[in-house]
Design a protein around this motif. Structure first.
Motif, PDB file in Angstrom:
ATOM      1  N   GLY A  97      11.360  65.679  15.959  1.00 26.62           N
ATOM      2  CA  GLY A  97      10.297  65.121  15.139  1.00 26.62           C
ATOM      3  C   GLY A  97      10.800  63.909  14.382  1.00 26.62           C
ATOM      4  N   PHE A  98       9.870  63.249  13.687  1.00 29.14           N
ATOM      5  CA  PHE A  98      10.239  62.103  12.863  1.00 29.14           C
ATOM      6  C   PHE A  98       9.147  61.848  11.838  1.00 29.14           C
ATOM      7  N   LEU A  99       9.499  61.070  10.831  1.00 24.52           N
ATOM      8  CA  LEU A  99       8.526  60.576   9.866  1.00 24.52           C
ATOM      9  C   LEU A  99       7.858  59.354  10.471  1.00 24.52           C
ATOM     10  N   PHE A 100       6.521  59.399  10.579  1.00 23.95           N
ATOM     11  CA  PHE A 100       5.791  58.357  11.287  1.00 23.95           C
ATOM     12  C   PHE A 100       5.102  57.368  10.356  1.00 23.95           C
ATOM     13  N   HIS A 185       3.009  66.516   1.888  1.00 30.94           N
ATOM     14  CA  HIS A 185       3.323  65.787   0.672  1.00 30.94           C
ATOM     15  C   HIS A 185       4.833  65.605   0.603  1.00 30.94           C
ATOM     16  N   GLY A 186       5.389  64.946   1.609  1.00 32.49           N
ATOM     17  CA  GLY A 186       6.821  64.677   1.615  1.00 32.49           C
ATOM     18  C   GLY A 186       7.582  65.535   2.597  1.00 32.49           C
ATOM     19  N   HIS A 187       8.730  65.042   3.036  1.00 29.29           N
ATOM     20  CA  HIS A 187       9.596  65.762   3.971  1.00 29.29           C
ATOM     21  C   HIS A 187      11.031  65.861   3.440  1.00 29.29           C
ATOM     22  N   ILE A 188      11.196  65.831   2.126  1.00 30.45           N
ATOM     23  CA  ILE A 188      12.533  65.956   1.532  1.00 30.45           C
ATOM     24  C   ILE A 188      12.836  67.434   1.343  1.00 30.45           C
ATOM     25  N   SER A 268       8.671  69.444  -2.376  1.00 29.60           N
ATOM     26  CA  SER A 268       7.307  69.390  -2.900  1.00 29.60           C
ATOM     27  C   SER A 268       6.709  70.773  -3.118  1.00 29.60           C
ATOM     28  N   GLY A 269       7.356  71.816  -2.594  1.00 32.68           N
ATOM     29  CA  GLY A 269       6.823  73.174  -2.730  1.00 32.68           C
ATOM     30  C   GLY A 269       5.864  73.567  -1.635  1.00 32.68           C
ATOM     31  N   GLU A 270       5.765  72.757  -0.594  1.00 28.61           N
ATOM     32  CA  GLU A 270       4.877  73.067   0.525  1.00 28.61           C
ATOM     33  C   GLU A 270       5.525  74.031   1.510  1.00 28.61           C
TER      34      GLU A 270
END
Length: 468
Positions: A97-100, A185-188, A268-270
């Motif tokens: 995967g990647f951040l798009f 809401h973010g991928h950190i 983010s807590g997701e």
């Protein structure tokens, strides 16, 4: 936790580029034999200004991954480490995967579009970087059900079938392939911080903390928290609050994630990244989702413990920037925050008002005893006793002076609740596998969203971002 997100215009914004040099690797998507749109989440596409895309443009952006206007020119495969079943692994990262893209929604939040099954990256190791179509369908079902049950989850944004035949050891093969795009809401991850600690990259850690506080804002720590003004300590408090609530939301939903490694924990807590997940067929703390979780490390009843342990790993990583005592003080809040969140969310799903942590904990305990004794599925318990109706004596006594939620929605008159046990997942996949019939899945998604409307917005803790 919006049930129907507010529409918005397309608002691209890419602050991740300031960290990109050390946070990830530029990559290209695989070239697929075909790109056939199978699922597009138009209600969340509307929230980020993309619902007007034609199917042809949708295929271009979410099948071939042509850049969105004024967005990332190349996708970014993120780097991180992680504890996998409590064994540290420095050889991981975005392997399929990647951040798009990044953009703001109607509530002003910065959101990410990331992928699963988009091809190989420097972190693929021996993997092919692909996703099965069945895996994508399972993620649709998990995210739709969890969103309807008030869990702060990533959203399945798009599924495009890609025309490749994949071989997998845990599915009949060859099997169909897909690429999935999720809105988050973010991928950190906690594992992102662990990597910076392992490499002793203090400046980068400082920049990442600042990014997280800016992009995933929340209230300050309690007034009596030591060193509360330090950025790393502030972030630690926010993550503890978020993950305590996440653990509680899974328990109230009767959900077992299955793989709670630190690289699967979002700052983010997701809730995200759905592999061997399950919903409970009955109340069973020892129930596991992953066939390879032989010790039951991530069993249903151990999920709060797992998230607390993961928070401790974040505290260890943040020692690069802060002293231990204030980080430990933040970590010690997890238990009380979890208990309060569990009671708050239990009352929400049952459709009654909260009465404070002690009274709510008593209600939860009595309900769990009843569920264990009766062996009824938790979905049936919450549906049958919505607003206290037909409650058994031991539950009714604890509800006597509580306000009741509005239960006039027609869903509450249905003979049975919406559920998502593994047999239903398989029954929804069979028509697709055998006849390419997507109608049962489409009807199920509509029914789940109707259930979400009946529940209404879930109680959101202060540590979440607005509309989070």
């Amino acid at each position: 936790m919006p049930i129907a997100p507010a529409p918005s215009s397309y608002q691209p914004e890419t602050p991740i580029t300031a960290l990109a040099e050390w946070l990830g690797d530029p990559v290209d998507a695989a070239r697929f034999p075909e790109t056939r749109v199978r699922f597009r989440n138009d209600r969340w596409a509307a929230a980020v200004g993309l619902s007007d895309l034609t199917d042809e443009r949708w295929q271009a952006h979410f099948g071939r991954f042509e850049p969105l206007p004024d967005n990332l020119l190349r996708p970014l495969a993120l780097r991180y480490h992680g504890h996998q079943f409590r064994v540290y692994n420095p050889e991981i990262g975005d392997g399929r995967g990647f951040l798009f893209a990044q953009m703001r929604d109607g509530a002003g939040r910065l959101l990410d579009l990331g992928t699963k099954g988009s091809g190989q990256t420097p972190w693929s190791r021996a993997g092919d970087g692909r996703l099965t179509l069945k895996g994508a369908v399972r993620e649709i079902l998990a995210t739709e059900m969890l969103e309807a049950l008030g869990v702060y989850t990533s959203k399945t944004f798009s599924v495009v079938e890609t025309g490749e035949a994949l071989w997998r050891g845990d599915e009949p093969s060859p099997t169909r392939s897909a690429v999935l795009t999720r809105l988050s809401h973010g991928h950190i991850r906690i594992g992102t911080f662990q990597r910076l600690l392992a490499l002793d990259q203090r400046d980068e850690m400082d920049a990442l903390v600042d990014y997280c506080l800016t992009r995933f804002p929340g209230p300050p720590p309690p007034d009596d928290a030591p060193a509360r003004e330090q950025p790393a300590v502030r972030l630690m408090h926010l993550v503890v609050e978020r993950l305590a609530d996440l653990a509680a939301s899974w328990m109230v939903a009767g959900f077992v994630h299955g793989v709670l490694n630190t690289d699967n924990m979002n700052i983010s807590g997701e809730s995200f990244d759905y592999g061997p997940w399950r919903f409970l067929p009955r109340w069973q703390p020892g129930f596991t989702a992953a066939y390879f979780d032989h010790a039951g490390l991530y069993a249903f009843g151990r999920q709060p413990e797992a998230l607390h342990w993961n928070c401790a790993q974040l505290a260890l990583a943040l020692r690069l920037l802060a002293d231990a005592p204030p980080l430990i003080a933040a970590l010690e809040r997890f238990g009380p925050l979890y208990t309060a969140a569990l009671g708050r969310r239990w009352c929400w799903r049952l459709g009654v008002a909260t009465k404070g942590p002690e009274a709510d904990a008593e209600l939860v305990a009595a309900s769990e005893r009843l569920l264990t004794r009766s062996e009824d599925p938790p979905d049936r318990f919450f549906h049958a006793h919505r607003g206290g109706r037909d409650a058994p004596a031991e539950i009714a006594a604890l509800l006597a002076d509580r306000d009741r939620a509005d239960s006039s929605h027609a869903y509450w008159s249905d003979e049975r609740p919406q559920t998502m046990v593994i047999e239903e997942v398989e029954s929804l996949w069979q028509p697709i596998a055998e006849h390419d019939d997507w109608d049962p899945l489409t009807r199920k998604i509509a029914a789940i969203r109707r259930m979400g409307e009946a529940h209404g917005p879930a109680p959101v803790p202060s540590g979440h971002s607005p509309s989070g």
